[in-house]
Design an enzyme around this catalytic site. Structure first.
Site, mmCIF file in Angstrom:
data_model
loop_
_atom_site.group_PDB
_atom_site.id
_atom_site.type_symbol
_atom_site.label_atom_id
_atom_site.label_comp_id
_atom_site.label_asym_id
_atom_site.label_seq_id
_atom_site.Cartn_x
_atom_site.Cartn_y
_atom_site.Cartn_z
ATOM 1 C CE1 TYR A 138 1.724 -10.237 0.000
ATOM 2 C CE2 TYR A 138 0.726 -8.062 -0.232
ATOM 3 C CZ TYR A 138 0.604 -9.415 0.018
ATOM 4 O OH TYR A 138 -0.624 -9.936 0.305
ATOM 5 C CB CYS A 174 4.778 -4.085 0.432
ATOM 6 S SG CYS A 174 4.056 -3.122 1.773
ATOM 7 C CG PHE A 176 3.838 1.497 4.161
ATOM 8 C CD1 PHE A 176 4.072 2.506 5.068
ATOM 9 C CD2 PHE A 176 3.195 1.816 2.983
ATOM 10 C CE1 PHE A 176 3.651 3.807 4.818
ATOM 11 C CE2 PHE A 176 2.765 3.099 2.717
ATOM 12 C CZ PHE A 176 2.997 4.097 3.640
ATOM 13 C CB CYS A 177 7.435 -4.558 3.234
ATOM 14 S SG CYS A 177 5.846 -5.402 3.427
#
Length: 330
Positions: A109, A112, A114-115
């Protein structure tokens, strides 16, 4: 080397482990039976949040279709010449030795955090990668995987999941002797997941205008249909504004900005006058902090943080060290 435009992204994973409590859902609840609450509900780190059916019902004053859509959508100074030359030489050596992965695809995403932690690592090591933006409603882009969260990374056909595990495995491929248990680095990587992220959501959604600003970033950069974008911006922002107040209480935050500024100053203190925690070059803790902060840098909360704390100089150094995004859309 493939380089794209440096992306401005948004973060909110801080609310993931909180919603089970906020919504009154026990930790043992079956995920498949509940609609996902936040945009980052499927980000791959320890716990997940879910929107209670009561919260979904509150949306039905508009229409059942909006309630259904929202339930799915909302889950949804520079470096010295010597240091730069040394860093570039190290990367060239890795390329020459053939240890850098050659075919990397990141399923993500865009918003996101953590992405974005994984992307900061890939960008720093100049590892070219393709991005597949996952639609948070149907997640058709990752139907091939039994793992239904993001980030997912495929490396030369091998699937890797969970942001920290992805980074650890990739680093070990490049540097087999790297000590992932070094006390200071490991401690501050944990601090990112267990503290820093928890002060972010109350700041991002602190006021109605800030919540709308945040969802404007989300909906213009994520993989949404026109209807999903329209409903998410307003209904999603309203929900998250209210939820952020409960998160403040859960984490004993009385002043959102003071908590954010305090975390920023705590990180600067940890540097102890060093350019990076990793001394002359960023280590994994530097990359983790930078990765989760990069999405909010140009939101009001991020602008305030840089203006009112000492973190700005370190952040600018990190921008130069990490460089531009090395990705292309798949």
């Amino acid at each position: 080397m493939m380089r794209g435009v440096n992306r401005v992204v948004f973060l909110g994973r801080a609310i993931r482990s909180d919603f089970a409590t906020v919504s009154g859902i026990s930790s043992g609840a079956t995920h498949q039976q509940l609609p996902q609450f936040t945009l980052y509900g499927t980000c791959s780190n320890p716990s997940s949040h879910w929107l209670s059916q009561k919260a979904v019902d509150h949306l039905r004053f508009s229409s059942p279709s909006i309630a259904h859509s929202v339930a799915g959508i909302v889950r949804y100074s520079s470096a010295s010449a010597t240091s730069v030359a040394h860093d570039d030489h190290a990367k060239e050596t890795l390329r020459a030795e053939g240890v850098l992965p050659k075919d990397v695809v990141l399923y993500q995403y865009e918003a996101c955090p953590f992405c974005n932690k994984v992307k900061a690592f890939l960008d720093f090591y100049d590892i070219p990668y393709k991005i597949v933006e996952v639609n948070p409603i149907n997640k058709k882009e990752i139907k091939w995987s039994d793992y239904k969260k993001v980030p997912i990374v495929t490396v030369d056909g091998e699937q890797m999941v969970d942001s920290s595990d992805i980074i650890d495995k990739l680093l070990k491929r490049m540097h087999p002797d790297y000590d992932l248990n070094a006390d200071e680095e490991k401690r501050w990587r944990g601090w990112v997941d267990n503290h820093l992220v928890h002060v972010l959501s109350p700041n991002i959604y602190r006021t109605v205008p800030e919540a709308l600003e945040s969802f404007d970033y989300i909906t213009t950069r994520g993989n949404f249909s026109f209807f999903e974008r329209l409903t998410a911006k307003y209904s999603g922002a309203a929900i998250m504004y209210l939820v952020s107040k409960k998160l403040k209480k859960k984490h004993n935050i009385t002043d959102e900005r003071a908590a954010l500024y305090g975390a920023a100053e705590q990180w600067v203190d940890a540097l102890k006058g060093r350019k990076f925690l990793g001394e002359s070059n960023p280590n994994l803790a530097d990359l983790a902090v930078f990765g989760v902060l990069r999405p909010i840098r140009h939101l009001k909360s991020g602008r305030d943080m840089v203006e009112h704390t000492r973190i700005g100089r370190w952040y600018s150094e990190m921008e130069q060290a990490v460089g531009q995004c090395s990705s292309i859309d798949a």
